[in-house]
Design a protein around this motif. Structure first.
Motif, PDB file in Angstrom:
ATOM      1  N   ASN A 175      30.884  44.798  34.407  1.00 28.96           N
ATOM      2  CA  ASN A 175      31.059  45.221  33.292  1.00 28.96           C
ATOM      3  C   ASN A 175      32.086  46.538  33.151  1.00 28.96           C
ATOM      4  O   ASN A 175      33.015  46.676  32.211  1.00 28.96           O
ATOM      5  N   VAL A 176      32.159  47.048  34.380  1.00 24.94           N
ATOM      6  CA  VAL A 176      33.455  48.086  34.454  1.00 24.94           C
ATOM      7  C   VAL A 176      34.865  47.228  34.760  1.00 24.94           C
ATOM      8  O   VAL A 176      36.064  47.579  34.110  1.00 24.94           O
ATOM      9  N   PHE A 177      34.873  46.243  35.275  1.00 25.58           N
ATOM     10  CA  PHE A 177      36.138  45.465  35.449  1.00 25.58           C
ATOM     11  C   PHE A 177      35.914  44.091  34.840  1.00 25.58           C
ATOM     12  O   PHE A 177      35.901  43.117  35.538  1.00 25.58           O
ATOM     13  N   PRO A 178      35.865  43.661  33.457  1.00 21.64           N
ATOM     14  CA  PRO A 178      35.577  42.408  32.824  1.00 21.64           C
ATOM     15  C   PRO A 178      36.851  41.277  33.123  1.00 21.64           C
ATOM     16  O   PRO A 178      36.474  40.279  33.133  1.00 21.64           O
ATOM     17  N   ASP A 179      37.762  42.041  33.421  1.00 17.18           N
ATOM     18  CA  ASP A 179      39.087  41.123  33.728  1.00 17.18           C
ATOM     19  C   ASP A 179      39.477  40.909  35.094  1.00 17.18           C
ATOM     20  O   ASP A 179      40.666  40.740  35.362  1.00 17.18           O
ATOM     21  N   GLY A 180      38.458  41.469  35.927  1.00 11.76           N
ATOM     22  CA  GLY A 180      39.224  41.406  37.212  1.00 11.76           C
ATOM     23  C   GLY A 180      39.508  42.892  37.642  1.00 11.76           C
ATOM     24  O   GLY A 180      39.877  43.789  36.827  1.00 11.76           O
ATOM     25  N   VAL A 181      39.577  43.244  39.089  1.00  9.84           N
ATOM     26  CA  VAL A 181      39.754  44.662  39.325  1.00  9.84           C
ATOM     27  C   VAL A 181      41.137  44.697  39.657  1.00  9.84           C
ATOM     28  O   VAL A 181      41.978  44.030  40.495  1.00  9.84           O
ATOM     29  N   PRO A 182      41.882  45.665  39.031  1.00 10.11           N
ATOM     30  CA  PRO A 182      43.356  45.893  39.263  1.00 10.11           C
ATOM     31  C   PRO A 182      43.572  46.557  40.761  1.00 10.11           C
ATOM     32  O   PRO A 182      42.945  47.293  41.327  1.00 10.11           O
ATOM     33  N   CYS A 183      44.534  45.813  41.220  1.00  9.28           N
ATOM     34  CA  CYS A 183      44.905  46.156  42.660  1.00  9.28           C
ATOM     35  C   CYS A 183      46.749  45.797  42.911  1.00  9.28           C
ATOM     36  O   CYS A 183      47.454  45.496  41.788  1.00  9.28           O
ATOM     37  N   TYR A 184      47.115  46.157  43.850  1.00  5.23           N
ATOM     38  CA  TYR A 184      48.368  45.830  44.358  1.00  5.23           C
ATOM     39  C   TYR A 184      48.223  44.833  45.533  1.00  5.23           C
ATOM     40  O   TYR A 184      47.215  44.951  46.369  1.00  5.23           O
TER      41      TYR A 184
END
Length: 403
Positions: free
Chosen positions: A289-298
């Motif tokens: 629910n916090v990251f519905p589009d995947g988790v942002p990362c580098y």
């Protein structure tokens, strides 16, 4: 720093017992926290010594009296009782000498090829640390000792590639670069990637740190990973900066502990989910629910040089000293980690004042990291500036979704 009441509130908001969407099917039992892989990175050493002090306090009659009245100090043994937590002072000689290393960078010594080499084979390699040695470099010997402590998961009689005897090794580092709190995991390790997502969210929302990032290392066979925490079943690195080498800063210690406690909390709460075995939303459900589009990362860019572990823009060095740059980082890049660099932008400044532009070697636009990192002035650590690309990863698999 937040108080005990708010910590419990956050944990409760994530903890709805159940195993339907659990990240793993068996509990995490053992966690090793290492510091001093680089001997002059004093923050990690401070943190593991503080943990040992917490162990001592818990085992004595002074335990209750030692807790601050506002409960701001977290005793990891009391707070996360489902975890068996151990510490490791990784490079004791370098720590005593306040040096990054004695002979060579120990965080490059844990591949199976390095662990299996002998003094004779070392002398035959194109490795400056071996040239004048009558034996292996100190860090090579110490790496062998550490791998043995963890059950020789890479070189043992089982043929290598087996799990170490610590479920997770968390290695604590600092950087002179403006990396903020950077949580480093290997792509494809769903457990560690989810732990990083939890820590990212908690560090930003509860601890109120803005400069928090996840760095995804490219998928690599465990036997070929060179960094210390790869001797565990799972590996996790916490990197915090900027801070000078050989210095202990209170704020950097607090940031490191915030990230570490967030990871430990995730593991403990996940253990409770598995133990309770009742239906309901799991931590993973909450993170979806916090990251519905995947988790942002580098993600580290691919290496282009023969001896690079990951993508780096190497600066030239002087002929008489491979550790001294022949060109310095341009002022427009200083402290701008995770910011873009485009072909033609100023990159280095030569001794004669000539500005050397970026030539597009890693793509027309890249993101820089570990900008002017003091540890990367050493040839055995790999000189230059790290290169990354913006990405996201899937919570279910830990895999990059922008590949």
């Amino acid at each position: 720093m937040v108080n005990f009441r708010s910590r419990v509130f956050l944990a409760a908001s994530f903890l709805h017992a159940g195993v339907a969407s659990s990240v793993f099917s068996t509990p995490v039992k053992t966690v090793t926290i290492s510091g001093g892989t680089h001997g002059n990175e004093y923050t990690g050493i401070w943190c593991i010594k503080a943990i040992e002090k917490q162990r001592e306090q818990l085992l004595t009659a002074k335990a209750e009296a030692s807790i601050a009245p506002d409960n701001k100090i977290i005793n990891v043994f009391r707070e996360y009782p489902s975890l068996s937590i151990n510490t490791l002072l990784a490079n004791p000689k370098a720590y005593m000498a306040n040096r990054r290393f004695i002979d060579t960078d120990m965080n490059r010594e844990f591949s199976i090829n390095k662990l299996q080499r002998t003094a004779e084979s070392c002398s035959e390699e194109d490795d400056a640390t071996c040239d004048a040695q009558t034996s292996l470099p100190y860090e090579s010997i110490r790496a062998k000792e550490i791998e043995s402590m963890f059950g020789a998961p890479k070189t043992g009689s089982a043929g290598g590639g087996v799990d170490g005897n610590s479920d997770i090794v968390i290695d604590l580092h600092t950087t002179t670069a403006n990396m903020g709190i950077t949580l480093i995991v290997t792509e494809g390790d769903a457990l560690m990637s989810t732990a990083a997502a939890y820590a990212l969210h908690k560090c930003k929302t509860e601890y109120k740190y803005e400069n928090v990032h996840i760095l995804l290392l490219p998928k690599t066979e465990k036997n070929h990973r060179t960094h210390l925490p790869s001797v565990g079943k799972h590996d996790f690195t916490i990197e915090v900066g900027p801070t000078p080498q050989g210095v202990i800063r209170h704020d950097i210690v607090e940031q490191t502990e915030a990230a570490l406690h967030s990871v430990l909390e995730f593991l403990h709460l996940s253990n409770i989910e598995l133990e309770n075995k009742t239906a309901g939303a799991t931590i993973l459900d909450r993170l979806r629910n916090v990251f519905p589009d995947g988790v942002p990362c580098y993600q580290s860019a691919p290496a282009v040089g023969a001896k690079e572990l990951h993508g780096k823009i190497q600066w030239p060095t002087l002929e008489d000293n491979p550790n001294f740059p022949a060109a310095m980082v341009h002022k427009s890049l200083q402290d701008r980690d995770y910011q873009p660099l485009r072909t033609g932008d100023p990159l280095f400044v030569g001794l004669d004042g000539t500005i050397i532009p970026y030539d597009g070697s890693h793509g027309d636009e890249v993101l820089l990291m570990f900008v002017n990192e003091g540890g990367y002035y050493y040839s055995s650590s790999g000189t230059g500036i790290g290169v990354a690309v913006s990405s996201r990863f899937d919570l279910e698999t830990g895999n990059n979704t922008k590949a």
